[in-house]
Design an enzyme around this catalytic site. Sequence first.
Site, mmCIF file in Angstrom:
data_model
loop_
_atom_site.group_PDB
_atom_site.id
_atom_site.type_symbol
_atom_site.label_atom_id
_atom_site.label_comp_id
_atom_site.label_asym_id
_atom_site.label_seq_id
_atom_site.Cartn_x
_atom_site.Cartn_y
_atom_site.Cartn_z
ATOM 1 N N PRO A 24 0.858 -1.191 0.000
ATOM 2 C CA PRO A 24 0.000 0.000 0.000
ATOM 3 C C PRO A 24 0.890 1.235 0.000
ATOM 4 C CG PRO A 24 0.065 -0.995 2.198
ATOM 5 C CD PRO A 24 0.854 -1.898 1.292
ATOM 6 N N MET A 25 0.620 2.184 -0.890
ATOM 7 C CA MET A 25 1.436 3.405 -0.927
ATOM 8 C C MET A 25 0.553 4.610 -1.234
ATOM 9 S SD MET A 25 4.981 2.037 -2.695
ATOM 10 C CE MET A 25 4.242 0.975 -3.939
ATOM 11 N N GLN A 77 -6.626 -1.294 2.648
ATOM 12 C CA GLN A 77 -5.922 -0.990 3.899
ATOM 13 C C GLN A 77 -6.629 0.137 4.639
ATOM 14 O OE1 GLN A 77 -2.139 1.171 4.537
ATOM 15 N NE2 GLN A 77 -1.434 -0.721 5.493
ATOM 16 N N CYS A 107 2.403 3.061 9.870
ATOM 17 C CA CYS A 107 2.646 4.405 9.337
ATOM 18 C C CYS A 107 3.095 5.341 10.462
ATOM 19 C CB CYS A 107 1.379 4.947 8.684
ATOM 20 S SG CYS A 107 1.635 6.604 8.034
ATOM 21 N N ASN A 218 8.525 -7.410 4.317
ATOM 22 C CA ASN A 218 8.531 -6.190 3.500
ATOM 23 C C ASN A 218 9.700 -5.309 3.919
ATOM 24 O OD1 ASN A 218 7.067 -3.072 3.922
ATOM 25 N ND2 ASN A 218 7.374 -3.886 1.885
ATOM 26 N N ARG A 241 8.439 0.300 -3.238
ATOM 27 C CA ARG A 241 9.063 1.259 -4.160
ATOM 28 C C ARG A 241 9.633 0.595 -5.404
ATOM 29 N NH1 ARG A 241 12.198 3.763 0.843
ATOM 30 N NH2 ARG A 241 11.948 1.560 1.387
HETATM 31 C C1 LIG Z 1 4.927 6.904 -1.288
HETATM 32 C C2 LIG Z 1 4.723 5.866 -0.226
HETATM 33 C C3 LIG Z 1 3.515 5.802 0.439
HETATM 34 C C4 LIG Z 1 3.287 4.812 1.408
HETATM 35 N N1 LIG Z 1 2.039 4.705 1.970
HETATM 36 C C5 LIG Z 1 1.774 3.656 2.803
HETATM 37 C C6 LIG Z 1 0.461 3.402 3.259
HETATM 38 O O1 LIG Z 1 -0.507 4.077 2.892
HETATM 39 N N2 LIG Z 1 0.269 2.358 4.113
HETATM 40 C C7 LIG Z 1 1.308 1.544 4.511
HETATM 41 O O2 LIG Z 1 1.100 0.593 5.272
HETATM 42 N N3 LIG Z 1 2.551 1.761 4.078
HETATM 43 C C8 LIG Z 1 2.808 2.774 3.223
HETATM 44 N N4 LIG Z 1 4.056 2.938 2.709
HETATM 45 C C9 LIG Z 1 5.122 1.981 3.108
HETATM 46 C C10 LIG Z 1 5.169 0.810 2.129
HETATM 47 O O3 LIG Z 1 3.950 0.086 2.148
HETATM 48 C C11 LIG Z 1 6.317 -0.134 2.474
HETATM 49 O O4 LIG Z 1 6.096 -0.660 3.762
HETATM 50 C C12 LIG Z 1 7.675 0.573 2.473
HETATM 51 O O5 LIG Z 1 7.817 1.402 1.328
HETATM 52 C C13 LIG Z 1 8.819 -0.440 2.537
HETATM 53 O O6 LIG Z 1 8.776 -1.298 1.415
HETATM 54 P P1 LIG Z 1 9.740 -1.084 0.127
HETATM 55 O O7 LIG Z 1 11.154 -0.954 0.646
HETATM 56 O O8 LIG Z 1 9.538 -2.308 -0.711
HETATM 57 O O9 LIG Z 1 9.309 0.187 -0.548
HETATM 58 C C14 LIG Z 1 4.312 3.908 1.753
HETATM 59 C C15 LIG Z 1 5.532 3.981 1.071
HETATM 60 C C16 LIG Z 1 5.743 4.926 0.084
HETATM 61 C C17 LIG Z 1 7.058 4.959 -0.656
#
Ligand SMILES: Cc1cc2nc3c(=O)[nH]c(=O)nc-3n(C[C@H](O)[C@H](O)[C@H](O)COP(=O)(O)O)c2cc1C
Length: 347
Positions: A24-25, A77, A107, A218, A241
């Site tokens: 989720p992002m 989410q 978060c 993750n 990402r």
């Molecule tokens: C732009 C952005 C927005 C995010 N928004 C959320 C979110 O809404 N809910 C959540 O649980 N994590 C959010 N995250 C965290 C990601 O879900 C993930 O846990 C984190 O980026 C680590 O994983 P990665 O290294 O594969 O990016 C966000 C990350 C990014 C980069």
Amino acid sequence: MVTNVQTNSQSNQIVNSWRLCVAPMMEWTDRHCRYFHRLLSPRARLYTEMMTTGALLHGDVARHLDFSAEEHPLALQLGGSEPSDLARCARLAQQWGYDEVNLNCGCPSPRVQRGAFGACLMAEPTLVRDCVAAMRDAVSLPVTVKHRIGIDRTESYGFVRDFVGTVGEGGCSVFIVHARNAWLDGLSPKGNREVPPLRHDTVVRLKTDFPQWTFVVNGGLHERPQIEHELARVDGVMLGRAAYHDPWRLIEWEGLAFGSERHPPSSRDEIESRMVHYMAQRAAHDGTPWTAIARHMMGLHLGQPGARRWRQVWSDHRLKALPPAAVADLATQARRHQQVEAAITPA
Ligand SMILES: Cc1cc2nc3c(=O)[nH]c(=O)nc-3n(C[C@H](O)[C@H](O)[C@H](O)COP(=O)(O)O)c2cc1C
């Protein structure tokens, strides 16, 4: 308890439902982004951006929850900490046809902390247990939790073990673990995705202590050996990402997670033309401008010759009035032009 396997009727393979997930992002994984990711990975589990219970209960539900049928399997989410509100939102998710409800306990943003949910919920495992139990009572969908391995500078394994154990008592059996702490004081959300050290081994330890539950790791995953390594130790991987910036690699990750892909897309051009078709559909349906969709495709040609010029065309808002098919033609021409230039320019 949620079963962590499903039978894939086409191949008759047993596949873990959480083996490959796209994170989720906020601002990124909206319905258009998810549609795009689905074209590249038929089986990955996709997650919405975090939706707060307040936004959902007092806002435009259809705008927040509508999605395309192609997006399944799809998880909503939620952000919140009030069991009855979360239960009402879980019910909405079920009515809308989502496949899972996920509670955000990871978060770290100050706004979310002011609302007393997100990562600060890790300090209140019994409240999270009650939230999960309330949602489970309200729906038959899997209710899952995404969390960190600790908050602030607490590095004790016992902290996250007890959190998982307590939340599991509420009926959660799928845990998605962003394997770094959340530092709630003095670090931005972006910093909180980069600075606290990654400790993937903690997730393996959780799996060892709670073998009956599903654990998805993750954080910082993108290279093939890393992903293969984690898939051999825990139930699944979630990528954020890397999936957004280099979406073409979803095809490779899908293969690692589920075995060879049944009908891999033949080319980036094929994906682009299917997105152009989708843009035209959305525009006709509700007037969505193609710019709102194209912004998620910027990584499609990452690392390929001509990618920069291609991106420039698709992000040029002066072209907004053109139909997406015409923009696609311009983008392809620009990409080829840059390729020709590169070929004739002496190194
Ligand atoms: C732009 C952005 C927005 C995010 N928004 C959320 C979110 O809404 N809910 C959540 O649980 N994590 C959010 N995250 C965290 C990601 O879900 C993930 O846990 C984190 O980026 C680590 O994983 P990665 O290294 O594969 O990016 C966000 C990350 C990014 C980069």
